[in-house]
Design an enzyme around this catalytic site. Sequence first.
Site, PDB file in Angstrom:
ATOM      1  N   GLY A 227      31.709 -68.207  -2.051  1.00  0.00           N
ATOM      2  CA  GLY A 227      32.158 -66.969  -2.690  1.00  0.00           C
ATOM      3  C   GLY A 227      33.438 -66.472  -2.062  1.00  0.00           C
ATOM      4  N   SER A 228      33.644 -65.171  -2.144  1.00  0.00           N
ATOM      5  CA  SER A 228      34.931 -64.616  -1.719  1.00  0.00           C
ATOM      6  C   SER A 228      35.038 -64.524  -0.194  1.00  0.00           C
ATOM      7  CB  SER A 228      35.090 -63.219  -2.321  1.00  0.00           C
ATOM      8  OG  SER A 228      34.066 -62.383  -1.820  1.00  0.00           O
ATOM      9  N   GLU A 249      32.184 -71.421   2.163  1.00  0.00           N
ATOM     10  CA  GLU A 249      33.155 -71.981   1.215  1.00  0.00           C
ATOM     11  C   GLU A 249      33.782 -70.792   0.505  1.00  0.00           C
ATOM     12  OE1 GLU A 249      34.059 -74.998   1.043  1.00  0.00           O
ATOM     13  OE2 GLU A 249      32.466 -76.037   2.113  1.00  0.00           O
ATOM     14  N   CYS A 283      38.301 -72.124  -7.049  1.00  0.00           N
ATOM     15  CA  CYS A 283      38.755 -71.876  -5.676  1.00  0.00           C
ATOM     16  C   CYS A 283      39.896 -72.824  -5.282  1.00  0.00           C
ATOM     17  CB  CYS A 283      37.596 -71.999  -4.698  1.00  0.00           C
ATOM     18  SG  CYS A 283      36.716 -73.555  -4.882  1.00  0.00           S
ATOM     19  N   GLU A 382      44.722 -64.346  -4.009  1.00  0.00           N
ATOM     20  CA  GLU A 382      44.062 -65.318  -4.876  1.00  0.00           C
ATOM     21  C   GLU A 382      44.024 -64.693  -6.274  1.00  0.00           C
ATOM     22  OE1 GLU A 382      39.794 -65.940  -4.310  1.00  0.00           O
ATOM     23  OE2 GLU A 382      40.074 -68.053  -4.802  1.00  0.00           O
TER      24      GLU A 382
HETATM   25  P1  NAD Z   1      31.631 -62.925  -4.418  1.00  0.00           P
HETATM   26  O1  NAD Z   1      31.884 -63.124  -2.963  1.00  0.00           O
HETATM   27  O2  NAD Z   1      31.795 -61.577  -4.973  1.00  0.00           O
HETATM   28  O3  NAD Z   1      30.142 -63.394  -4.784  1.00  0.00           O
HETATM   29  C1  NAD Z   1      29.642 -64.656  -4.428  1.00  0.00           C
HETATM   30  C2  NAD Z   1      28.141 -64.555  -4.268  1.00  0.00           C
HETATM   31  O4  NAD Z   1      27.861 -63.656  -3.199  1.00  0.00           O
HETATM   32  C3  NAD Z   1      27.424 -63.999  -5.496  1.00  0.00           C
HETATM   33  O5  NAD Z   1      26.167 -64.631  -5.628  1.00  0.00           O
HETATM   34  C4  NAD Z   1      27.246 -62.540  -5.127  1.00  0.00           C
HETATM   35  O6  NAD Z   1      26.150 -61.938  -5.800  1.00  0.00           O
HETATM   36  C5  NAD Z   1      26.991 -62.642  -3.632  1.00  0.00           C
HETATM   37  N1  NAD Z   1      27.299 -61.431  -2.854  1.00  0.00           N
HETATM   38  C6  NAD Z   1      28.112 -60.394  -3.188  1.00  0.00           C
HETATM   39  N2  NAD Z   1      28.093 -59.466  -2.203  1.00  0.00           N
HETATM   40  C7  NAD Z   1      27.267 -59.932  -1.228  1.00  0.00           C
HETATM   41  C8  NAD Z   1      26.837 -59.432   0.039  1.00  0.00           C
HETATM   42  N3  NAD Z   1      27.264 -58.252   0.518  1.00  0.00           N
HETATM   43  N4  NAD Z   1      25.979 -60.174   0.775  1.00  0.00           N
HETATM   44  C9  NAD Z   1      25.536 -61.360   0.325  1.00  0.00           C
HETATM   45  N5  NAD Z   1      25.901 -61.891  -0.876  1.00  0.00           N
HETATM   46  C10 NAD Z   1      26.771 -61.183  -1.633  1.00  0.00           C
HETATM   47  O7  NAD Z   1      32.553 -63.982  -5.153  1.00  0.00           O
HETATM   48  P2  NAD Z   1      32.688 -64.221  -6.697  1.00  0.00           P
HETATM   49  O8  NAD Z   1      33.616 -63.220  -7.268  1.00  0.00           O
HETATM   50  O9  NAD Z   1      31.350 -64.367  -7.299  1.00  0.00           O
HETATM   51  O10 NAD Z   1      33.353 -65.668  -6.715  1.00  0.00           O
HETATM   52  C11 NAD Z   1      34.703 -65.876  -6.632  1.00  0.00           C
HETATM   53  C12 NAD Z   1      35.116 -66.266  -5.218  1.00  0.00           C
HETATM   54  O11 NAD Z   1      34.382 -67.417  -4.792  1.00  0.00           O
HETATM   55  C13 NAD Z   1      36.569 -66.684  -5.175  1.00  0.00           C
HETATM   56  O12 NAD Z   1      37.173 -66.118  -4.038  1.00  0.00           O
HETATM   57  C14 NAD Z   1      36.499 -68.192  -5.067  1.00  0.00           C
HETATM   58  O13 NAD Z   1      37.639 -68.784  -4.495  1.00  0.00           O
HETATM   59  C15 NAD Z   1      35.278 -68.383  -4.248  1.00  0.00           C
HETATM   60  N6  NAD Z   1      34.740 -69.732  -4.413  1.00  0.00           N
HETATM   61  C16 NAD Z   1      34.892 -70.622  -3.393  1.00  0.00           C
HETATM   62  C17 NAD Z   1      34.445 -71.928  -3.541  1.00  0.00           C
HETATM   63  C18 NAD Z   1      34.625 -72.933  -2.441  1.00  0.00           C
HETATM   64  O14 NAD Z   1      33.985 -73.980  -2.503  1.00  0.00           O
HETATM   65  N7  NAD Z   1      35.457 -72.677  -1.456  1.00  0.00           N
HETATM   66  C19 NAD Z   1      33.827 -72.316  -4.727  1.00  0.00           C
HETATM   67  C20 NAD Z   1      33.679 -71.373  -5.740  1.00  0.00           C
HETATM   68  C21 NAD Z   1      34.143 -70.081  -5.569  1.00  0.00           C
END
Ligand code: NAD
Length: 480
Positions: A227-228, A249, A283, A382
């Site tokens: 995630g982010s 990741e 990503c 990003e």
């Molecule tokens: P996000 O971080 O908002 O959410 C990712 C996941 O984390 C979701 O399941 C969300 O519900 C959960 N989450 C949110 N807040 C949380 C918290 N406080 N504690 C625990 N979990 C929490 O990201 P997004 O907007 O869903 O996804 C986009 C981001 O993910 C982009 O920055 C992208 O580059 C990244 N990403 C990285 C990869 C990689 O392999 N490096 C792959 C896919 C996406």
Amino acid sequence: MQSANKQYINGEWVEALSRNRIDLINPATEEVLTSISFGDQKDAYLAIDAAAEAFKTWSKTTPYYRAEILKKAANYLRENLDKIAHDMVLESGKPLLEARGEWTVAANLIEWYAEEGKRAYGKVIPTNRIDKRSSVILQPMGVIGIITAWNFPSYNPARAWAAALAAGCTVVAKPSENTPLSAYHLTNAFITAGLPAGVLNLLIADAAPVGEAMLDDSRVKKISFTGSTRVGKILMDGASHTHTKLSLELGGNAPVIIFDDVEVDAIAKAASIARFRNNGQVCVAPQRFYIHKNIYDQFTEAVTKYVAQLKVGSGFEDGVNVGPLITSKQRDSVYELLAKTKAENATILTGGHQPSHLDKGYFMQPAVVANLNQSSVLAQNEIFGPILPVFSFDDLEDALAKANDTEYGLAAYAFTNNLNTAIKVSEGLEFGIIGINEWAAHGTELPFGGWKYSGQGHESGSEGLYEYMEKKLISIGGLS
Ligand code: NAD
């Protein structure tokens, strides 16, 4: 097999304890698709209980036994491709072809880990004493919390679930609530394959409290997070108190360096497809285009022409290249970035608006933006949306300095026909994944991980398996 859009805990589909449900929205139409059970921390603790109990037996099975189950799960996905790809388009908006491709890769990943689990070799190390023998073995870590993003609704969970399960770990999974249908299908694949109760538990739930439960409960040995960078930092803060291991990741901001010895039109055409795969919500998406000053005008003109030809619309429509963004929030954040670049006096060469033929849905006509410098918001953030910014560079050193000028370090790309340039640029880029003359620098068998703020550890490849195994040194002394 029915999920009824519920949680899957200890071998049963159950409503969240709170009975709470939320709507799932189709991003292409803004209509409610269905309602889904939405859990909280109490459900998370039940899932951790189940996973901890199941670990006692699952971790003692052979990798050959686990492989049979994983391979059946992979086959289930292949056999049900039409249905599961259809549902992925409904919830994510991505074009059907991309959804089918993603599920195929998810199946391949699961099959690959089924086999790789059999090769979790340790090693025997020669020692400096005649009466001593030392070896290192690998053992499954325990319960793994796996939190994943929506942009690849099957690939993101599949690569982590498969590696953890193949390693002999049990899983508490929390995929994104934006794409639960794919998570239900992936779970059903493992259920149908005969995965014992408690080995895989699925929560569609309130993220922050679930993340806290995973951190606080010492039975969860690792959190694998996709995630982010923002949320990755929250987990790092928490883990500093609980000593929970993390695989992260995170976000990316990939540069693409195009030297002046390439076929400009062909690269521009390919760039117009690669940049807008999954609407730029990738990503490792090629994001910042650095073009050698000698070909800057030619490239910019060509890429603008090709981007203007991209077809935007429902992922079910034939020939559509670009679907909607995932949510209204994501759409707004991309439009806001574009508004900021306008304020920086950048030039929008094409796109950047709601397509005229679509009055509903979270769309943006793919944009090309020029007249930018390194301090632009499009260089420093990003984007995660359909904008292709073009910058220019003078020489290799200038290109490397600009490309590395970011806190992110996930993927980077370069195009050149000069071997010296290819080697120098690939060695000089501060990123974990480098594509030279290719846009798809990843694969089930290849390690995938970021430098700098883009992450810790690796997914995919044998590295991805070892993320879920502990190393143990066994030293036997006093031998005669
Ligand atoms: P996000 O971080 O908002 O959410 C990712 C996941 O984390 C979701 O399941 C969300 O519900 C959960 N989450 C949110 N807040 C949380 C918290 N406080 N504690 C625990 N979990 C929490 O990201 P997004 O907007 O869903 O996804 C986009 C981001 O993910 C982009 O920055 C992208 O580059 C990244 N990403 C990285 C990869 C990689 O392999 N490096 C792959 C896919 C996406």
